[in-house]
Motif scaffolding. Sequence first.
Motif, PDB file in Angstrom:
ATOM      1  N   ILE A   1      16.151  71.614  96.257  1.00  0.00           N
ATOM      2  CA  ILE A   1      14.883  72.166  95.784  1.00  0.00           C
ATOM      3  C   ILE A   1      15.380  72.120  94.144  1.00  0.00           C
ATOM      4  O   ILE A   1      14.755  71.731  93.326  1.00  0.00           O
ATOM      5  CB  ILE A   1      14.747  73.390  96.091  1.00  0.00           C
ATOM      6  CG1 ILE A   1      13.898  73.258  97.339  1.00  0.00           C
ATOM      7  CG2 ILE A   1      13.538  74.134  95.136  1.00  0.00           C
ATOM      8  CD1 ILE A   1      13.610  74.668  98.154  1.00  0.00           C
ATOM      9  N   ALA A   2      16.622  72.553  93.918  1.00  0.00           N
ATOM     10  CA  ALA A   2      17.092  72.873  92.719  1.00  0.00           C
ATOM     11  C   ALA A   2      17.333  71.276  91.971  1.00  0.00           C
ATOM     12  O   ALA A   2      17.025  71.118  90.836  1.00  0.00           O
ATOM     13  CB  ALA A   2      18.556  73.311  92.768  1.00  0.00           C
ATOM     14  N   GLY A   3      18.007  70.378  92.601  1.00  0.00           N
ATOM     15  CA  GLY A   3      17.969  68.948  92.300  1.00  0.00           C
ATOM     16  C   GLY A   3      16.641  68.210  91.968  1.00  0.00           C
ATOM     17  O   GLY A   3      16.607  67.626  91.049  1.00  0.00           O
ATOM     18  N   GLY A   4      15.540  68.628  92.706  1.00  0.00           N
ATOM     19  CA  GLY A   4      14.342  68.007  92.437  1.00  0.00           C
ATOM     20  C   GLY A   4      13.814  68.828  90.978  1.00  0.00           C
ATOM     21  O   GLY A   4      13.155  67.939  90.627  1.00  0.00           O
ATOM     22  N   MET A   5      14.141  69.984  90.815  1.00  0.00           N
ATOM     23  CA  MET A   5      13.627  70.477  89.717  1.00  0.00           C
ATOM     24  C   MET A   5      14.312  69.917  88.395  1.00  0.00           C
ATOM     25  O   MET A   5      13.776  69.575  87.393  1.00  0.00           O
ATOM     26  CB  MET A   5      13.757  72.134  89.877  1.00  0.00           C
ATOM     27  CG  MET A   5      13.108  72.762  90.610  1.00  0.00           C
ATOM     28  SD  MET A   5      13.537  74.518  90.828  1.00  0.00           S
ATOM     29  CE  MET A   5      13.587  75.084  89.039  1.00  0.00           C
ATOM     30  N   VAL A   6      15.632  69.750  88.388  1.00  0.00           N
ATOM     31  CA  VAL A   6      16.439  69.590  87.352  1.00  0.00           C
ATOM     32  C   VAL A   6      16.522  67.808  87.106  1.00  0.00           C
ATOM     33  O   VAL A   6      16.117  67.602  85.854  1.00  0.00           O
ATOM     34  CB  VAL A   6      17.924  69.770  87.491  1.00  0.00           C
ATOM     35  CG1 VAL A   6      18.716  68.935  86.468  1.00  0.00           C
ATOM     36  CG2 VAL A   6      18.183  71.294  87.701  1.00  0.00           C
ATOM     37  N   ARG A   7      16.264  67.244  88.111  1.00  0.00           N
ATOM     38  CA  ARG A   7      16.160  65.802  87.895  1.00  0.00           C
ATOM     39  C   ARG A   7      14.658  65.285  88.195  1.00  0.00           C
ATOM     40  O   ARG A   7      14.369  63.900  88.321  1.00  0.00           O
ATOM     41  CB  ARG A   7      17.021  65.176  89.028  1.00  0.00           C
ATOM     42  CG  ARG A   7      18.604  65.457  88.553  1.00  0.00           C
ATOM     43  CD  ARG A   7      19.427  65.348  89.537  1.00  0.00           C
ATOM     44  NE  ARG A   7      20.842  65.523  89.491  1.00  0.00           N
ATOM     45  CZ  ARG A   7      21.702  65.646  90.172  1.00  0.00           C
ATOM     46  NH1 ARG A   7      21.478  65.518  91.569  1.00  0.00           N
ATOM     47  NH2 ARG A   7      23.039  65.908  89.820  1.00  0.00           N
ATOM     48  N   SER A   8      13.684  66.171  88.138  1.00  0.00           N
ATOM     49  CA  SER A   8      12.236  65.602  88.320  1.00  0.00           C
ATOM     50  C   SER A   8      11.995  64.661  89.642  1.00  0.00           C
ATOM     51  O   SER A   8      11.442  63.426  89.524  1.00  0.00           O
ATOM     52  CB  SER A   8      11.724  64.847  87.159  1.00  0.00           C
ATOM     53  OG  SER A   8      11.833  66.093  86.017  1.00  0.00           O
ATOM     54  N   ASP A   9      12.763  65.047  90.739  1.00  0.00           N
ATOM     55  CA  ASP A   9      12.633  64.204  91.784  1.00  0.00           C
ATOM     56  C   ASP A   9      11.672  64.875  93.049  1.00  0.00           C
ATOM     57  O   ASP A   9      12.200  65.720  93.739  1.00  0.00           O
ATOM     58  CB  ASP A   9      14.315  64.150  92.537  1.00  0.00           C
ATOM     59  CG  ASP A   9      14.253  63.286  93.642  1.00  0.00           C
ATOM     60  OD1 ASP A   9      13.119  62.816  94.235  1.00  0.00           O
ATOM     61  OD2 ASP A   9      15.518  62.924  94.095  1.00  0.00           O
TER      62      ASP A   9
END
Length: 942
Positions: free
Chosen positions: A794-802
Amino acid sequence: MAREHSTILGRDEQWARLDDTVHATGRAGALLVLRGPTGSGKTALIEAATKNWLRHDVQVLSLSATVPTPRMFDTLLEAVRRRVDDHRRAPELLETVAAAAQLRQHDAGSSLCNPLPLVHELTRALTQLARGQRTVLVIEDIDHIALESASALASLAHGVRAAGGVVLTTVGGTSWGAHQQLVNLADSVLDLPPLPEDDVTALLARWSGGQAAVDPATTAALHAALGPLFGNPRTLRSTVRALRSEERLVIIDEHLCLRPPEEPIALTADHELLRRVHDCGPGADRIVWTLAVLGEFDVNDLPVLAETADVELHACGRVLDRLVRDDVLRETSGRVHLPVPALGTALAREGSRTPRAVHDALARRMLAQHERGGAVDRSALAHHLVAAGPESGGRSGVEVLIAEADAAARTAPTRAAERYRAAVARLPGSDRRLPRLLEAMTRLQLFQHRFRELADDLGTVLPALLDAFPPEDGPEGPAPYGSDDAATLADLAICWFLVQLHEGRITELHHATRLFALVTTRDENTDAMRRFFSALFRGRVREATTTLNTLFGPFSSEQDETRSTTALDAVLMLLNAAEGEHEEFRQTLAWWQRRHPKRHAPDTEQLREAGSMLDHTTALELLLGNHHDGQSHHGRSRGYRGVLHHYHTGEWDTALSTARSLEAARPHARSSLAHHLTRVVAAEICAARGHFRRAEEWLARIQHGFACGHLVAWVRCGLRHRRGHTAAAVADGWRDYQRHRDRGSTAGLERLLERLIDYSVRIGDRDGAERMLEELTTFEARHRTPSAREAALIAGGMVRSDPTSLREGIQLARQRGDAPRVAHGCAAAGDLLDEPQPWLHEGYALVKRFGSSYGRGLFSDLMRSRGIALTRSRGPKEPLSSTENRIIDLVSDGHTNRQIAMAVQASEKTVESHLTKLFARTGYRSRVELATARLEGRLPNG
């Protein structure tokens, strides 16, 4: 003057019918009977109605049928005389009053054997009053009327009704008697049923001082203790007053809680049920007390009841019949029981009785029959021996307990554990059976997660074993036990040490380490134990874990692998599951499975997740199996596991109530790890709901230097952000993360990092978010827990717009049942994805279920920014209560909370609580929206 709408809490229907009858158009009279048991609120309803009628120019006269006949009618005569001067037809009224007074003067000093002439004149007077002004005659307690007065009173009531007056009578029960002719004359009978629970809760808040809302656990405890009297206002009020005077009602987290929760509730000494018991004759109190202890009794076993209660057999049967007839006891299909447990508690206080005496009497009786060769229910005998205490039963009792415990070990582990405990408490330290029985008892206690009870049991028995070991240089050798027994005692010492640690009993740990040292011969134990304590008390969790594994591991490996150890396997697994890296966890799991090839392998994902939040109860259940047999587990429902479960499922009210119950149960004891963790979760819930002061109070209770600091830092970080200090929350949270990480504590680490990343993105600190994401990714790779995996996605999706990463993380959290994380992911998805509506609607529904005003505001803002219409509830599935409807009406009329509180006879806090629940149930966010929904007919019962 327009008639105002009024209510009395919980009696709206009866109030309305009384009021409508009195104010009915036309001049037709009426005779009403208000029926309800003692304490149901008849007098309170009549008093409230009388005040209202007097304000609307209705004259009310009252008399009580409980007083002797002459005085009863004299009271009515005096009330009529006071109205002579104010009445427009004074001459006619004065004539009838004078005639009645003359009759009384003529009968002065007599018992008024024939009241009919006086009643005739009083009826004429009341007829004059009723013709000039709307009149209500209240006759209370007509079921207490004397037989010789019943006809006269019926004649009076009939005459007043015929003249257009309203006669309101009250009766306590449905039994037949002299009053029945009045009941037969009635136009209507209004029954007062027990109050509904919503109204009881409102009344409890008022009667407890109006200082706080009533915790649901307190309401449940009162319900369980009072049984059918729970909805009886007088009983409730007197019971609450008694609890307040005993200082058993305390405010915790702005809620009124019962302390201690497990202590029974008693009826007050002047309660009618106690009077009924004493009126039933000698021995009635002993009979009721015996039934209170036993729960229920078969009427065919009357001789046993008579002997146990020490009452002569014939008298016992006679008294028992009367107790049932007077509704003190109830009989169903030949089984008699006490419906109001609080009565039994009151009898115990009154006679300084303890349940042990009853169980001891039954145990002695059954043992004597058993020793004579008679047939007895050995399981029932064991039950009574357990409850009677260690002084009961002697040697033959111990043998019964051991045999019954062995027989029940597989099929009924809760009963088996209790019987092993009772047997162990009766054996001397030198008994060779003690190690085996202790091991069996401990294993079953662990299976059922009864840590506090196990700490007490081992603390009682094991120190006595220290005396069984002679000095090391003594001539008798190391111990009176064999090597297998010594190995068992070493296991028990380890287990004792761990449950003491779990329950926060730090000062008692040296007893366990001494016992361990006595049954082992390795010289390095002392130094290793010293290193362990040093690391533990300084918060170096990883070092403490490694040292403990080093200390106990080699001894474990030397044991016979076919022997069932009590705690060591679970200890190693639990510590590694709680904080170990994935490779260490994998190796330990493989070792454990080699040791137990026949045991079902635990769910490693669930075990790792339990470890990541230090949920020791779940971890032990996964390791040792769920041995719940349907019987209650002390503390289980109030433990950290329950709070954590309800937090994840979104049942936050239940989670907070559980946390408050735990707080009330141990107000002064040193808090255990689980207790501190419960406070952490409670603080997070309060912060998420916007109750910041309550969150701070929960955090203030947590012991300084709490080892699982990442969890506390996680909550503090969220609290600072929600108060509007996001930059400070990130800065302080990052420092907390580094400090706790360096000390070796990882519980809650991924949750803190996940929150820090979210807040860094919000304030535009992309570099900081990337740095923290790298930390989280590294942690996930090393630990591989489900929670860390979801947080990283979830955090990776937020930071990297994934979007792919974001969706996967939400789906994993949804499958695991972590509703707060799903809501967090939905907020991120609604802000990032091209189709935000389903995500935002799902998240909004979740935070509404949580009761989080902060979360609802967040999702509302997101929906407005994305051009999505706010979701609207179609209303609650359950109809609104009378109190809720009244509050909504007053809100619609523009009343303030203070004005509403006065109108519904409640405190302002209670009104605020009702409004909060109404907002949560209906989906409306403000008083204006709620009022509009009422006006537009979008609410039930509107």
